[in-house]
Design an enzyme around this catalytic site. Structure first.
Site, PDB file in Angstrom:
ATOM      1  CD  GLU A  96      -2.838  -1.237   2.381  1.00  0.00           C
ATOM      2  OE1 GLU A  96      -3.970  -1.727   2.231  1.00  0.00           O
ATOM      3  OE2 GLU A  96      -2.402  -0.869   3.476  1.00  0.00           O
ATOM      4  CB  CYS A 111       3.251   7.489   2.927  1.00  0.00           C
ATOM      5  SG  CYS A 111       3.789   6.308   4.137  1.00  0.00           S
ATOM      6  CB  CYS A 118       7.217  -4.906   8.745  1.00  0.00           C
ATOM      7  SG  CYS A 118       8.588  -4.163   9.652  1.00  0.00           S
ATOM      8  CB  CYS A 122       6.343  -1.990  16.192  1.00  0.00           C
ATOM      9  SG  CYS A 122       7.992  -1.658  15.556  1.00  0.00           S
ATOM     10  CB  CYS A 125       2.854  -1.484  13.758  1.00  0.00           C
ATOM     11  SG  CYS A 125       3.006  -1.417  11.981  1.00  0.00           S
ATOM     12  N   GLY A 169       6.925  -1.750   6.192  1.00  0.00           N
ATOM     13  CA  GLY A 169       8.312  -2.224   6.182  1.00  0.00           C
ATOM     14  C   GLY A 169       9.303  -1.304   6.848  1.00  0.00           C
ATOM     15  CD  GLU A 170      13.667   0.070   9.621  1.00  0.00           C
ATOM     16  OE1 GLU A 170      12.890   0.552  10.446  1.00  0.00           O
ATOM     17  OE2 GLU A 170      14.531   0.758   9.027  1.00  0.00           O
ATOM     18  CB  SER A 201      10.227   6.968   8.755  1.00  0.00           C
ATOM     19  OG  SER A 201       9.802   6.579  10.021  1.00  0.00           O
ATOM     20  CB  SER A 224       9.569   4.986  14.453  1.00  0.00           C
ATOM     21  OG  SER A 224       9.272   5.290  13.122  1.00  0.00           O
ATOM     22  CG  LEU A 225      12.082   8.090  20.674  1.00  0.00           C
ATOM     23  CD1 LEU A 225      13.380   7.315  20.664  1.00  0.00           C
ATOM     24  CD2 LEU A 225      12.319   9.539  21.098  1.00  0.00           C
ATOM     25  CG  HIS A 226       6.815   5.202  18.420  1.00  0.00           C
ATOM     26  ND1 HIS A 226       6.393   6.406  17.885  1.00  0.00           N
ATOM     27  CD2 HIS A 226       7.003   4.373  17.371  1.00  0.00           C
ATOM     28  CE1 HIS A 226       6.324   6.288  16.570  1.00  0.00           C
ATOM     29  NE2 HIS A 226       6.690   5.081  16.233  1.00  0.00           N
ATOM     30  CB  CYS A 343       1.195   6.543  11.716  1.00  0.00           C
ATOM     31  SG  CYS A 343       2.591   7.400  11.095  1.00  0.00           S
TER      32      CYS A 343
END
Ligand code: SF4
Length: 350
Positions: A96, A111, A118, A122, A125, A169-170, A201, A224-226, A343
């Site tokens: 997507e 985006c 992925c 996380c 997600c 994905g990363e 990101s 992406s800290l969170h 997100c």
């Protein structure tokens, strides 16, 4: 013409490789440049549409090369103008991409996804729950730009202005293909975008952040800290167990020194998990090493997960604490929530 072995994916070849192969077949150099321009400048994905090539040349290409385009299967339109496109890859996997228009600022942000699924799991997600299906090739990433740019031109008569590698994905775990796609986007034999328009990101792969700097890229980098302490971050982002905050700060310092680019932290606010005063203090400490912009993002519900989004009051208090300490901070309202395009929501459920 001499025969070449097998059928090759033409989009996997560099300009030099394609030029060399076609030269060996007796093609003039300018003809191979024309083919390359069709593929990368004009985004043509069908040899028959390469109208300045002779029929014989087009037939030769068809016999010896394949094109594996991505094909659009669904478009969803959010009430806020965001559009989500789902694409089928040549082997049937789905990915997507999201177009986020901000007409008032003349910003049309795409985006892109960098992997189908992925591997990083996380806990908040939707994509992480799919597991990693496979890496996307450089052209499958680039083609999201080609396809969504057409939609952007049709809808707004404007091209895409910004690209964020923030979809499925990363990106730093598909380093070669992601950096090749960036190189194509920057190239003057392609869309010729500026690095300032591209943001990568990452959930935080310290050694690859350093590699990105060593390889001369100067794209905007968003972490992406969170969560601003290791214990909480380990809880929601297992990757932190091997790339803890100390290692990430070192890597980001390195990136900043090499590129001079301000770093962004993406921070999804979860009610009573990471939105308290102590969390703000911890986060302020992580902003002392280099210039940082903190983007506080509201959590978007994902079916089957029971995280709760922070209330506006708690987010405002949190943001005020950061601002009071001199940390540049924005609070971002999510776009495209109603079509699962925000997100952490991309999971091919359209
Ligand atoms: S947040 Fe990003 S890195 Fe984490 S599972 Fe989702 S797509 Fe992967």
């Amino acid at each position: 013409m001499k025969s070449v072995k097998g059928v090759q994916d033409i989009l996997s070849l560099s300009q030099e490789e394609l030029g060399k192969q076609l030269l060996e077949q007796g093609w003039k150099k300018f003809k191979s440049t024309q083919v390359y321009d069709w593929l990368w400048k004009h985004g043509v994905r069908n040899f028959d549409n390469m109208s300045n090539l002779s029929l014989e040349h087009r037939e030769f290409l068809k016999q010896h090369y394949s094109i594996n385009p991505i094909s659009q299967d669904v478009i969803q339109h959010s009430v806020d103008g965001t559009k989500k496109m789902r694409f089928t890859l040549h082997d049937g996997h789905k990915i997507e991409s999201v177009l986020i228009p901000a007409e008032e600022d003349n910003r049309y942000t795409l985006c892109v996804s960098s992997q189908a699924g992925c591997s990083l799991t996380c806990s908040f997600c939707a994509t992480g729950r799919m597991g990693l299906l496979r890496q996307l090739t450089a052209s499958e990433i680039f083609d999201q730009y080609i396809e969504v740019n057409k939609l952007c031109l049709q809808s707004y008569e404007k091209p895409i202005s910004n690209i964020v590698y923030m979809g499925m994905g990363e990106p730093l775990l598909n380093y070669k293909n992601v950096t090749q796609s960036i190189t194509k986007l920057l190239s003057n034999t392609g869309p010729n975008l500026s690095q300032r328009r591209i943001t990568l990101s990452t959930a935080g792969i310290a050694k690859m952040i350093k590699k990105l700097a060593d390889d001369g890229f100067k794209v905007n980098l968003a972490l992406s800290l969170h969560a601003a302490d290791d214990q909480k971050r380990n809880e929601i982002m297992p990757i932190n167990q091997h790339n803890n905050l100390h290692a990430l700060m070192e890597a980001l310092k390195y990136y900043y020194k090499a590129t001079g680019q301000r770093i962004s932290y993406e921070y999804i606010a979860f009610e009573h998990f990471n939105d308290g005063d102590q969390d703000a203090k911890n986060l302020i400490r992580l902003c002392s090493h280099f210039p940082v912009l903190v983007n506080i993002i509201e959590y978007n519900p994902v079916r089957g997960l029971d995280y709760v989004k922070s209330s506006d009051d708690r987010i405002n208090r949190f943001a005020k604490l950061l601002l009071k300490s001199g940390v540049m901070t924005t609070v971002r309202k999510s776009r495209g929530k109603d079509i699962d395009a925000a997100c952490g929501q991309l999971a091919n459920e359209s």
